[in-house]
Design an enzyme around this catalytic site. Structure first.
Site, PDB file in Angstrom:
ATOM      1  CG  ASP A  13      15.540  44.734  13.003  1.00  0.00           C
ATOM      2  OD1 ASP A  13      15.988  44.876  14.157  1.00  0.00           O
ATOM      3  OD2 ASP A  13      14.554  45.357  12.570  1.00  0.00           O
ATOM      4  CG  ASP A  14      16.091  40.802   9.214  1.00  0.00           C
ATOM      5  OD1 ASP A  14      15.174  40.757  10.054  1.00  0.00           O
ATOM      6  OD2 ASP A  14      15.963  41.361   8.106  1.00  0.00           O
ATOM      7  CG  HIS A 130      10.959  39.430  10.525  1.00  0.00           C
ATOM      8  ND1 HIS A 130      11.973  40.204  10.022  1.00  0.00           N
ATOM      9  CD2 HIS A 130      10.510  38.683   9.476  1.00  0.00           C
ATOM     10  CE1 HIS A 130      12.137  39.941   8.733  1.00  0.00           C
ATOM     11  NE2 HIS A 130      11.256  39.032   8.390  1.00  0.00           N
TER      12      HIS A 130
END
Length: 277
Positions: A13-14, A130
């Site tokens: 993620d991210d 998110h």
């Protein structure tokens, strides 16, 4: 080890949150230590990071990490309602009270998807949120309707089945704030999703290898998805609340120890999306 080989999807993620985080994730993806890269497209770092996706192996899918809690809105419509994106607890409360600005959220979804397609030349192969915002009430409806417009249809991170280990309260919160409802919707629609989701911990425990070993032991025969947050850290991202965890995850995932742990658990990395239970 005897028995059937199980398959693990590993999603970082991210990507796009900070250039340094993106560099670390891209390094893992090029080494084929990931199966999915999930991208935040709402900030300035996305434009600097997106070129790193150009040479990734075909085995790595690239998806959208829909963001409603970090930084500033991308769309003018949501910026008028929320000049700064809210913290997760406030977003959860407003979502369950059904007080979110739904029309503005639709515009924000469209803006973040457009930023993805403009930079990569294709629609996202996977969709998630998110801090798992994609499963929240009202947000979920916006996301599901938005996915209906995407071809080819992406796989969706299912947050309704979290077998553990550890952090039972946190896992129950993820499932209870919208994950179980999203799970039912994905089954009803017959959309691609993961059979189980692992990767929940507190970002404080320094023994990330120990957590991965436990997740591998808990991996169902049908396979499952682990979400992770690796990344490099520099002066620009030093204030990141989980900077230490990012560095530890990156070091482990690119090490031989990770390969050894996969082999010891009779697990291979690969796509884990399915349509049924």
């Amino acid at each position: 080890m005897t028995g059937a080989v199980r398959t693990l999807g590993l999603c970082a993620d991210d990507f796009g949150l900070w250039p340094s985080v993106s560099r670390g994730i891209a390094r893992l993806a090029r080494a084929q230590r990931l199966t999915v890269v999930s991208c935040i497209t709402s900030g300035d770092a996305w434009r600097a990071s997106a070129p790193l996706l150009a040479d990734l192996p075909d085995s790595v899918e690239i998806g959208l990490h829909f963001n409603l809690t970090e930084g500033l809105p991308l769309s003018a419509e949501l910026a008028r309602a929320w000049p700064v994106l809210p913290a997760l607890p406030a977003l959860i409360a407003q979502a369950h009270l059904r007080r979110l600005p739904v029309d503005a959220l639709r515009a924000e979804w469209q803006a973040q998807v457009a930023a993805f397609t403009e930079a990569t030349g294709r629609v996202p192969q996977t969709i998630d949120g998110h801090q798992h915002v994609h499963h929240l009430p009202q947000v979920r409806e916006v996301v599901l309707r938005g996915i209906e417009q995407l071809l080819p249809a992406p796989a969706v991170r299912d947050t309704g089945v979290l077998p553990g280990p550890g952090f039972g309260i946190k896992r129950q919160l993820i499932a209870g704030t919208g994950g179980r409802r999203l799970h039912r919707e994905l089954l009803r629609r017959g959309w691609l999703h993961n059979a189980a989701l692992l990767g929940v911990y507190d970002f404080i425990d320094t023994d990330y290898r120990g957590w991965m070993q436990r997740w591998l032991r808990a991996l169902p025969d049908a396979g499952g998805l682990v979400f992770c947050h690796p990344g490099e850290i520099d002066a620009q991202s030093a204030g990141d609340a989980i900077a230490g965890a990012r560095q530890r995850e990156l070091a482990y995932l690119e090490s031989w120890a990770f390969a050894d742990d996969l082999a010891a658990a009779n697990v291979k990395l690969g796509r884990v999306w399915r349509r049924g239970l």
